[in-house]
Design a protein around this motif. Structure first.
Motif, PDB file in Angstrom:
ATOM      1  N   GLY A  61     -46.817  14.541   1.739  1.00 32.13           N
ATOM      2  CA  GLY A  61     -47.644  15.699   1.455  1.00 32.13           C
ATOM      3  C   GLY A  61     -48.769  15.799   2.460  1.00 32.13           C
ATOM      4  O   GLY A  61     -48.569  15.582   3.653  1.00 32.13           O
ATOM      5  N   GLN A  62     -49.999  16.096   1.973  1.00 31.07           N
ATOM      6  CA  GLN A  62     -51.127  16.199   2.890  1.00 31.07           C
ATOM      7  C   GLN A  62     -52.233  15.248   2.450  1.00 31.07           C
ATOM      8  O   GLN A  62     -51.943  14.149   1.970  1.00 31.07           O
ATOM      9  N   SER A  63     -53.506  15.614   2.631  1.00 35.28           N
ATOM     10  CA  SER A  63     -54.589  14.627   2.496  1.00 35.28           C
ATOM     11  C   SER A  63     -54.697  14.002   1.110  1.00 35.28           C
ATOM     12  O   SER A  63     -55.035  12.823   0.982  1.00 35.28           O
ATOM     13  N   ILE A  64     -54.428  14.758   0.046  1.00 37.23           N
ATOM     14  CA  ILE A  64     -54.512  14.187  -1.302  1.00 37.23           C
ATOM     15  C   ILE A  64     -53.515  13.042  -1.452  1.00 37.23           C
ATOM     16  O   ILE A  64     -53.799  12.026  -2.088  1.00 37.23           O
ATOM     17  N   SER A  65     -52.347  13.195  -0.831  1.00 38.53           N
ATOM     18  CA  SER A  65     -51.330  12.141  -0.915  1.00 38.53           C
ATOM     19  C   SER A  65     -51.678  10.923  -0.070  1.00 38.53           C
ATOM     20  O   SER A  65     -51.088   9.855  -0.252  1.00 38.53           O
ATOM     21  N   MET A  66     -52.630  11.074   0.856  1.00 37.95           N
ATOM     22  CA  MET A  66     -53.042   9.947   1.698  1.00 37.95           C
ATOM     23  C   MET A  66     -54.095   9.073   1.020  1.00 37.95           C
ATOM     24  O   MET A  66     -54.381   7.975   1.495  1.00 37.95           O
ATOM     25  N   ASN A  90     -46.130   5.640   3.070  1.00 33.04           N
ATOM     26  CA  ASN A  90     -46.828   6.918   2.989  1.00 33.04           C
ATOM     27  C   ASN A  90     -46.756   7.609   4.344  1.00 33.04           C
ATOM     28  O   ASN A  90     -47.230   7.063   5.347  1.00 33.04           O
ATOM     29  N   LYS A  91     -46.157   8.789   4.384  1.00 40.22           N
ATOM     30  CA  LYS A  91     -46.068   9.567   5.619  1.00 40.22           C
ATOM     31  C   LYS A  91     -46.781  10.910   5.484  1.00 40.22           C
ATOM     32  O   LYS A  91     -46.485  11.858   6.215  1.00 40.22           O
ATOM     33  N   ALA A  92     -47.710  11.003   4.546  1.00 34.17           N
ATOM     34  CA  ALA A  92     -48.457  12.242   4.363  1.00 34.17           C
ATOM     35  C   ALA A  92     -49.319  12.528   5.594  1.00 34.17           C
ATOM     36  O   ALA A  92     -49.711  11.619   6.330  1.00 34.17           O
ATOM     37  N   ILE A  93     -49.637  13.811   5.799  1.00 32.13           N
ATOM     38  CA  ILE A  93     -50.416  14.238   6.966  1.00 32.13           C
ATOM     39  C   ILE A  93     -51.561  15.115   6.476  1.00 32.13           C
ATOM     40  O   ILE A  93     -51.336  16.215   5.952  1.00 32.13           O
ATOM     41  N   GLY A  94     -52.795  14.662   6.646  1.00 29.39           N
ATOM     42  CA  GLY A  94     -53.950  15.409   6.185  1.00 29.39           C
ATOM     43  C   GLY A  94     -54.038  16.792   6.803  1.00 29.39           C
ATOM     44  O   GLY A  94     -53.876  16.950   8.015  1.00 29.39           O
ATOM     45  N   GLY A  95     -54.314  17.791   5.957  1.00 24.78           N
ATOM     46  CA  GLY A  95     -54.472  19.157   6.439  1.00 24.78           C
ATOM     47  C   GLY A  95     -53.178  19.907   6.658  1.00 24.78           C
ATOM     48  O   GLY A  95     -53.213  21.082   7.050  1.00 24.78           O
ATOM     49  N   PHE A  96     -52.037  19.275   6.407  1.00 21.74           N
ATOM     50  CA  PHE A  96     -50.750  19.921   6.662  1.00 21.74           C
ATOM     51  C   PHE A  96     -50.224  20.571   5.389  1.00 21.74           C
ATOM     52  O   PHE A  96     -49.477  19.975   4.624  1.00 21.74           O
ATOM     53  N   SER A  97     -50.646  21.813   5.173  1.00 21.12           N
ATOM     54  CA  SER A  97     -50.089  22.587   4.069  1.00 21.12           C
ATOM     55  C   SER A  97     -48.646  22.935   4.411  1.00 21.12           C
ATOM     56  O   SER A  97     -48.141  22.623   5.493  1.00 21.12           O
ATOM     57  N   SER A  98     -47.965  23.592   3.496  1.00 20.30           N
ATOM     58  CA  SER A  98     -46.514  23.743   3.588  1.00 20.30           C
ATOM     59  C   SER A  98     -46.043  24.414   4.881  1.00 20.30           C
ATOM     60  O   SER A  98     -44.969  24.099   5.389  1.00 20.30           O
TER      61      SER A  98
END
Length: 446
Positions: A61-66, A90-98
């Motif tokens: 996902g994005q920052s919340i998932s990080m 964890n492969k989430a990326i902050g700021g990356f909305s859909s």
């Protein structure tokens, strides 16, 4: 005095870690969760010391998932299912909305090929659904969708509809598990007379209390996983002597899916692999790339103007790639560049405003792959790349042409090929020890 300062510096973090928050009650309705993770439940609850198997969990996902809640969930799963060989990344990326994450998902997820994905993202719903379709067509991963927690200053009407109507409908459509964070979060705030900001560091990101609550809600859902019969949803298990027979050290078998694992008794011999009449390493789908990065040993996203991803084409090979920035126009948000491969050599020059295909045909970079600001305040913590800056990535294979004695009991020989019908051919003396073939068939076609 220095001693007291040092002592306080040691004790305060321990106090913050040890302080208690309000308890989180059991989940009232887990009907969209417990029944939709049959393979994950079977792998976690059915693991024993004699039959432990790897369970791959991806947080995406994005920052919340990080944020740190996922580490608390990881610790909980390790303690609750000690016999399972849990591999949780964890492969989430902050700021990356859909709209941005959809560019990354194919390469990120297929290379890891998880059994379970914990997913949360913001952004428009069309791109959100595209992400789900990509995962469901490229892997057999079960997916648990997390709804939005309560933030400050957001459009509550939109988020309520998104979480209470659209996401449950999406879960029903694709048979996804649902973790209803939002309802439990609202109940926790109301029961304990807390404001939303009490659990946040800013308007949306979680503080220690918020990370605690996020982790506890997810734990409550995992506590509902049933212990039941073995389930291999999405995986077809073929047994030697029943579903296939090796003759004269050869086996030719039709399979449907995009991944094949062999379970065998390692020997001193080897075996060769063909798929659809050719070696897997000659198959485009068998390759993936790491994220282009200026810091291969750190988080990949560091500058405006870098490519977020690339597309592999032509005839890839395992090698290291370098992209060198040759010009930068930060006003027009464009860069010039050249690329080279460690085996291919110099492979062409291009500009970020035009589609690029390298001279060998191995690397494709579309104009929308480049990381640009959507508005002046977007990712303002990042500066632009400069001429001479380099980004690097690796291309590696997920398949094998041969199986050697050192490969272990379970070997993935195919992964990432088109999700469809294939002919698998194996030959070699090592096949005398082949017990089982597992074929992974994603529920959607490419």
């Amino acid at each position: 005095m220095p001693f007291l300062c040092t002592l306080l510096g040691l004790l305060l973090p321990l106090y913050a870690f040890a302080q208690s928050y309000f308890p989180v009650p059991p989940v009232a309705d887990a009907s969209r969760f417990a029944t939709r993770l049959p393979r994950t439940a079977s792998m976690l609850t059915g693991a024993t010391s004699a039959q432990s198997q790897e369970v791959r969990v991806l947080v995406y996902g994005q920052s919340i998932s990080m944020q740190d809640w996922w580490k608390q969930v990881k610790h909980f799963l390790e303690q609750r299912y000690p016999q399972a060989n849990l591999v949780m990344v964890n492969k989430a990326i902050g700021g990356f909305s859909s709209d941005r994450l959809k560019l990354m998902v194919d390469n990120d997820v297929v290379a890891f090929y998880p059994d379970l994905i914990l997913f949360h993202d913001y952004g428009n719903e069309d791109d959100y659904e595209q992400i789900i379709r990509t995962i469901r067509s490229r892997t057999t991963a079960e997916i648990a969708i997390q709804t939005d927690h309560v933030a400050v200053g957001q459009n509550e009407t939109w988020h309520d509809r998104h979480c209470n109507v659209w996401l449950p409908a999406l879960c029903d459509k694709y048979q996804l598990a649902l973790i209803d964070i939002r309802t439990a979060w609202k109940a926790y705030l109301a029961q304990n007379k807390l404001s939303a900001s009490t659990l946040l560091t800013d308007n949306v990101h979680l503080n220690d209390h918020g990370n605690y609550l996020m982790a506890e809600i997810i734990k409550r859902y995992f506590e509902t996983l049933p212990t039941g019969p073995v389930s291999l949803a999405g995986v077809h298990v073929l047994k030697a002597g029943k579903d296939f027979t090796v003759r004269k050290d050869r086996l030719r078998l039709p399979v449907t899916g995009n991944r094949v694992d062999l379970v065998w008794s390692p020997s001193t011999s080897s075996a060769s692999v063909l798929v659809d009449g050719q070696k897997p390493l000659a198959t485009l789908g068998c390759y993936y790339h790491t994220r282009p990065s200026r810091k291969p040993d750190g988080f990949f996203l560091t500058h405006i103007g870098q490519p977020l991803t690339v597309q592999l084409a032509g005839q890839p090979q395992a090698e290291d790639w370098t992209l060198t920035i040759t010009a930068v126009d930060s006003v027009r948000q464009e860069v010039g560049f050249r690329v080279s491969g460690s085996k291919t050599g110099h492979d062409g020059e291009g500009s970020s405003d035009k589609p690029f295909t390298s001279r060998s045909g191995r690397i494709v970079i579309e104009p929308y792959y480049w990381f640009r600001r959507k508005n002046p305040g977007d990712f303002r913590q990042f500066s632009w790349l400069k001429p001479g800056d380099t980004l690097r990535w690796q291309v590696a294979s997920m398949c094998r042409d041969t199986i050697s004695p050192a490969d272990g009991r379970t070997v993935t020989v195919l992964q990432g090929v088109a999700n469809g019908e294939h002919v698998l051919e194996l030959s070699g003396r090592a096949l005398s020890g082949l017990h089982e073939i597992r074929v992974y068939q994603p529920p959607l076609r490419d």
